[in-house]
Design a protein around this motif. Structure first.
Motif, PDB file in Angstrom:
ATOM      1  N   TRP A  20      47.875  69.462  50.290  1.00 43.84           N
ATOM      2  CA  TRP A  20      47.641  70.732  50.965  1.00 43.84           C
ATOM      3  C   TRP A  20      46.861  71.691  50.058  1.00 43.84           C
ATOM      4  O   TRP A  20      47.128  71.749  48.863  1.00 43.84           O
ATOM      5  CB  TRP A  20      48.970  71.411  51.315  1.00 43.84           C
ATOM      6  CG  TRP A  20      49.852  70.642  52.247  1.00 43.84           C
ATOM      7  CD1 TRP A  20      50.965  69.935  51.916  1.00 43.84           C
ATOM      8  CD2 TRP A  20      49.713  70.525  53.655  1.00 43.84           C
ATOM      9  NE1 TRP A  20      51.527  69.374  53.029  1.00 43.84           N
ATOM     10  CE2 TRP A  20      50.784  69.731  54.121  1.00 43.84           C
ATOM     11  CE3 TRP A  20      48.789  71.014  54.580  1.00 43.84           C
ATOM     12  CZ2 TRP A  20      50.953  69.416  55.463  1.00 43.84           C
ATOM     13  CZ3 TRP A  20      48.964  70.700  55.923  1.00 43.84           C
ATOM     14  CH2 TRP A  20      50.036  69.907  56.353  1.00 43.84           C
TER      15      TRP A  20
ATOM     16  N   CYS B  40      48.723  74.018  47.604  1.00 40.70           N
ATOM     17  CA  CYS B  40      49.991  74.536  48.141  1.00 40.70           C
ATOM     18  C   CYS B  40      50.838  73.382  48.671  1.00 40.70           C
ATOM     19  O   CYS B  40      51.275  73.398  49.808  1.00 40.70           O
ATOM     20  CB  CYS B  40      49.736  75.602  49.200  1.00 40.70           C
ATOM     21  SG  CYS B  40      48.688  75.102  50.567  1.00 40.70           S
ATOM     22  N   ASP B  41      51.072  72.397  47.808  1.00 36.17           N
ATOM     23  CA  ASP B  41      51.779  71.189  48.211  1.00 36.17           C
ATOM     24  C   ASP B  41      53.221  71.420  48.650  1.00 36.17           C
ATOM     25  O   ASP B  41      53.773  70.601  49.377  1.00 36.17           O
ATOM     26  CB  ASP B  41      51.733  70.159  47.079  1.00 36.17           C
ATOM     27  CG  ASP B  41      50.321  69.651  46.845  1.00 36.17           C
ATOM     28  OD1 ASP B  41      49.618  69.383  47.827  1.00 36.17           O
ATOM     29  OD2 ASP B  41      49.921  69.540  45.678  1.00 36.17           O
ATOM     30  N   THR B  42      53.832  72.509  48.223  1.00 35.98           N
ATOM     31  CA  THR B  42      55.228  72.745  48.603  1.00 35.98           C
ATOM     32  C   THR B  42      55.353  73.355  49.998  1.00 35.98           C
ATOM     33  O   THR B  42      56.475  73.523  50.483  1.00 35.98           O
ATOM     34  CB  THR B  42      55.913  73.679  47.585  1.00 35.98           C
ATOM     35  OG1 THR B  42      55.209  74.915  47.541  1.00 35.98           O
ATOM     36  CG2 THR B  42      55.937  73.044  46.200  1.00 35.98           C
TER      37      THR B  42
ATOM     38  N   GLU C 162      54.754  72.117  52.958  1.00 40.15           N
ATOM     39  CA  GLU C 162      55.376  71.184  53.898  1.00 40.15           C
ATOM     40  C   GLU C 162      55.308  69.787  53.299  1.00 40.15           C
ATOM     41  O   GLU C 162      54.246  69.379  52.832  1.00 40.15           O
ATOM     42  CB  GLU C 162      54.641  71.215  55.243  1.00 40.15           C
ATOM     43  CG  GLU C 162      55.270  70.375  56.316  1.00 40.15           C
ATOM     44  CD  GLU C 162      54.584  70.560  57.664  1.00 40.15           C
ATOM     45  OE1 GLU C 162      53.894  69.628  58.099  1.00 40.15           O
ATOM     46  OE2 GLU C 162      54.731  71.648  58.246  1.00 40.15           O
ATOM     47  N   PRO C 163      56.416  69.054  53.309  1.00 35.71           N
ATOM     48  CA  PRO C 163      56.383  67.708  52.722  1.00 35.71           C
ATOM     49  C   PRO C 163      55.496  66.763  53.523  1.00 35.71           C
ATOM     50  O   PRO C 163      55.417  66.857  54.745  1.00 35.71           O
ATOM     51  CB  PRO C 163      57.844  67.247  52.767  1.00 35.71           C
ATOM     52  CG  PRO C 163      58.583  68.218  53.596  1.00 35.71           C
ATOM     53  CD  PRO C 163      57.727  69.423  53.816  1.00 35.71           C
TER      54      PRO C 163
END
Length: 152
Positions: A130, A116-118, A120-121
């Motif tokens: 993430w 779920c990399d999107t 939080e930057p």
């Protein structure tokens, strides 16, 4: 043994503990370790009251980091109090440390763990990513020694 000596969790009876055995295939033992960072993502309407709870009511030490985020010294853990406009209720996010982010990425992909990399930057050059646990708890998987903010 007195309740004071058993600690808070000892108050719930004389439970014995034992380590659960590993089942099936998975990451090699030692590839991952629990990190010392936890983030409590708070909606704006809970932020100030939650900060006062940890700082004033409980009297725990709070340090404001360079990016303005207060961090509560929570025993050996650091609890980041993040004001988040995108949540409607509080969420607890956890850190998992991996000596090598590429090896961690490969092991988690093989286990079909949701990335779920999107969400939080991460800072430029940060060696981590993430993931989401099956219970929808966000985890930062990162190489050791990388804090996203330095203290003032």
């Amino acid at each position: 043994m007195s309740a004071a000596r058993r600690g808070l969790f000892g108050l719930f009876g004389g439970r014995k503990s034992k380590r659960m055995p590993r089942e099936g295939e998975g990451a090699e033992p030692g590839l991952f370790a629990g990190g010392r960072n936890m983030a409590l993502k708070l909606p704006p309407h809970q932020y100030e009251e939650t900060l006062r709870f940890y700082r004033d009511t409980l009297g725990l030490p709070v340090t404001v980091m360079a990016d303005g985020v207060p961090v509560v010294e929570f025993g050996p853990m650091r609890l980041w109090l993040d004001r988040s406009e995108s949540v409607s209720r509080s969420e607890l996010w956890l850190e998992v440390v991996a000596e090598n982010a590429a090896d961690a990425e490969e092991a988690l992909a093989a286990a079909d763990v949701v990335r779920c990399d999107t969400i939080e930057p991460l800072p430029s050059g940060f060696r981590g990513f993430w993931v989401m646990s099956p219970a929808n708890v966000v985890h930062l998987v990162a190489e050791p020694g990388q804090d996203s903010s330095e203290e003032d």
